[in-house]
Every structure is written in structure tokens, then in C-alpha cells.
Design an enzyme around this catalytic site. Sequence first.
Site, short mmCIF file in Angstrom:
data_model
loop_
_atom_site.label_atom_id
_atom_site.label_comp_id
_atom_site.label_asym_id
_atom_site.label_seq_id
_atom_site.Cartn_x
_atom_site.Cartn_y
_atom_site.Cartn_z
CB SER A 236 -1.06 0.03 0.98
OG SER A 236 -1.79 1.00 0.92
CG ASP A 247 7.39 4.91 -11.81
OD1 ASP A 247 8.29 3.67 -11.73
OD2 ASP A 247 6.28 4.88 -11.54
CE LYS A 261 -4.16 -1.84 1.04
NZ LYS A 261 -4.81 -1.69 2.12
#
Length: 325
Positions: A236, A247, A261
Site C-alpha cells: 500500500s 519512477d 495492494k
Amino acid sequence: KQKLIDGAKKGMVDSIGDPYTVYFTASEAKEFLNDLEGTFEGIGAELGKRDSTLTVISTIDGSPARSAGIMGGDFIVRVNDEDTTGWSVEQAVKKIRGQKGTTVKLTIVRKSLDKPLELSVVRDTITDPSVKSEVTSDNIGIMRITRFGQSDTVTLARAAAQDFKAKGVKGIVLDLRGNGGGYLQSAVEVASLWMRDKVVVTERTGGKVTDTLRTSGDAVLAGVPTIVLVNGGSASASEILAGALSDNNAAKLVGEKTFGKGVVQDVKQLGDGGSLKVTIASWYTPNGKNISKEGITPQTVVPLSDADFAAGRDPQKDKALELLR
């Protein structure tokens, strides 16, 4: 009468078929909030569902669960000789938690073992700060975040970051292993320690972007070489942070594939003291990936075996330090 009403509410919510949308009674709601802030009586293990089986996501440092040898990824198949098939996470938590000094018996299935383990764990009061940090003798900062709480995580992480900056660390290991998540905004604010005005996560409902969360404030650690440690217990909000740093090329990931998740929950407080934790959106990393079920695979995969755990070895952390040095 109240039991019937609570049962009807739980049944209605369970019928949705989403394992993350849950109705909490007043007492369960209080326990849920205490969990996020790190104070409760129990064994110190975070639970989830994997393939409909009750699964240990992570254990808290210094907890009875950790001392008993319970590991992230373990399946709990029996609690005090009761079969856990079909149990919700909330049912399991209610059975496993209890007064300090009492004992709970767990039957554990671990993929690497031929037969189940039976463990007796003595409950204790669990109080665990969400952030711990240190600086190695060769000036590498290590920050471990075990959950994203509302009251202490950002404050403690910022203090650790300022300490790292003052000491001029040459690299940072951000340890998110076993971090099952917590408040999304806390993860965004921690990401802001490394990045200036960058996308952390986008939320989508029905395939459409409904919100974009960006970093803000002074990124005191911007440009400091950073490696993020993740494993199957990283879920999560910790996956959001790891994905955002990766990224945006602010960090590299080392360890094992994360839990997977990729949904956002909102907690609605109800008039009877209960609450509804409901899935409202899916989240995507800055590069547009939703990690539900798949998880995030690190650039450098390093396993941590049962033998390593038993011997106190940490090849994942060792690899991170090696790469920074």
C-alpha cells in the site's frame, strides 16, 4: 440486538467481495486507529489475505511475534486450534489479540517448510515508533519506516532527514520492508524529503484520473544517492513511496517483490462509533503502473532466506550498503 445489527452491517459490506472494504464496530474502529499509531496489546504482527488465506504481512521489531520466529509471508491456518478458513482479517485480529501476559497458540504454514509450525506466543503491550534511524561508521544514513502513521511518521522522518543532511551522509538506505502501509498523505510527505514538485501517485476511479498527489516543501535529501529496501511485506503506502522514488529516478529498489495492494481506502466515521473502511479508487505510480496483485519488482532482486533470518544475516541491507559504497 446490537450483535444482529453489527452482523447485518458486516454481511452487507462483505457481500461486495472486496477484501479491503470493511465495517468496524466501535471497539474495532478504536483498535484500527490504535494500530496505525502503534499502540495495542497483542503479538505485533500485521495480517492480510493472500489467495483467501490469512497471511502475515509483517512483524514489528522487538515484538512477541518476531521473537517467536513468525515471518512475513507465513500463513496462519489455526488460532488456538480453530481453523481460520474463511476468516476475515478482523476476525483473526480479534482472536489473536488479548490481554498482556496471556498466550495464543498459532499454527503456521511456511512455503519453505515441509510441515506446519505450532507456536505459543505470549501477548504484550506493543508500542512502536514508526521511524528509526542511524548513521553508519562510514557515514551512510539508514532510515526504517514500519508504517505510515498520522501523528509521528512525518515528524520523525523529517528529523532523521535533517540529521542525515547535517552529517553530510554520502548515501541513504530507506528500509520499507514489512511496512504494510497507513495514511497516504504521510507517504506523500515523506516522498517530499527527496523530491521537489514531483508526482507521487495518481488516483483513478472508473479508469479516470480523479486526483494527482505531488511532493511539496523543501526536499532536504534531494540528490543524495538512495536505495529503498522492499519485500513481500511492503504494501500500500510503502509501495506508493517506493514506486514514486523509483519512477522519478530518486532511488533504486533492492530486495524482493512487494505485496501488491494498489487501492485507496477512505475511512468514514459512523454515528454509532463504528466506521467503514471503503475502497474508493485505484492508485498508479508516476509511470502509470497499478501494482495490484503484481507488486513492484526491484531493480536488484536479493532474497532473504529462512537460514539468513535465523542466523541474523541481512543480505538485502548488505547489498544496499555495498551499492552505495
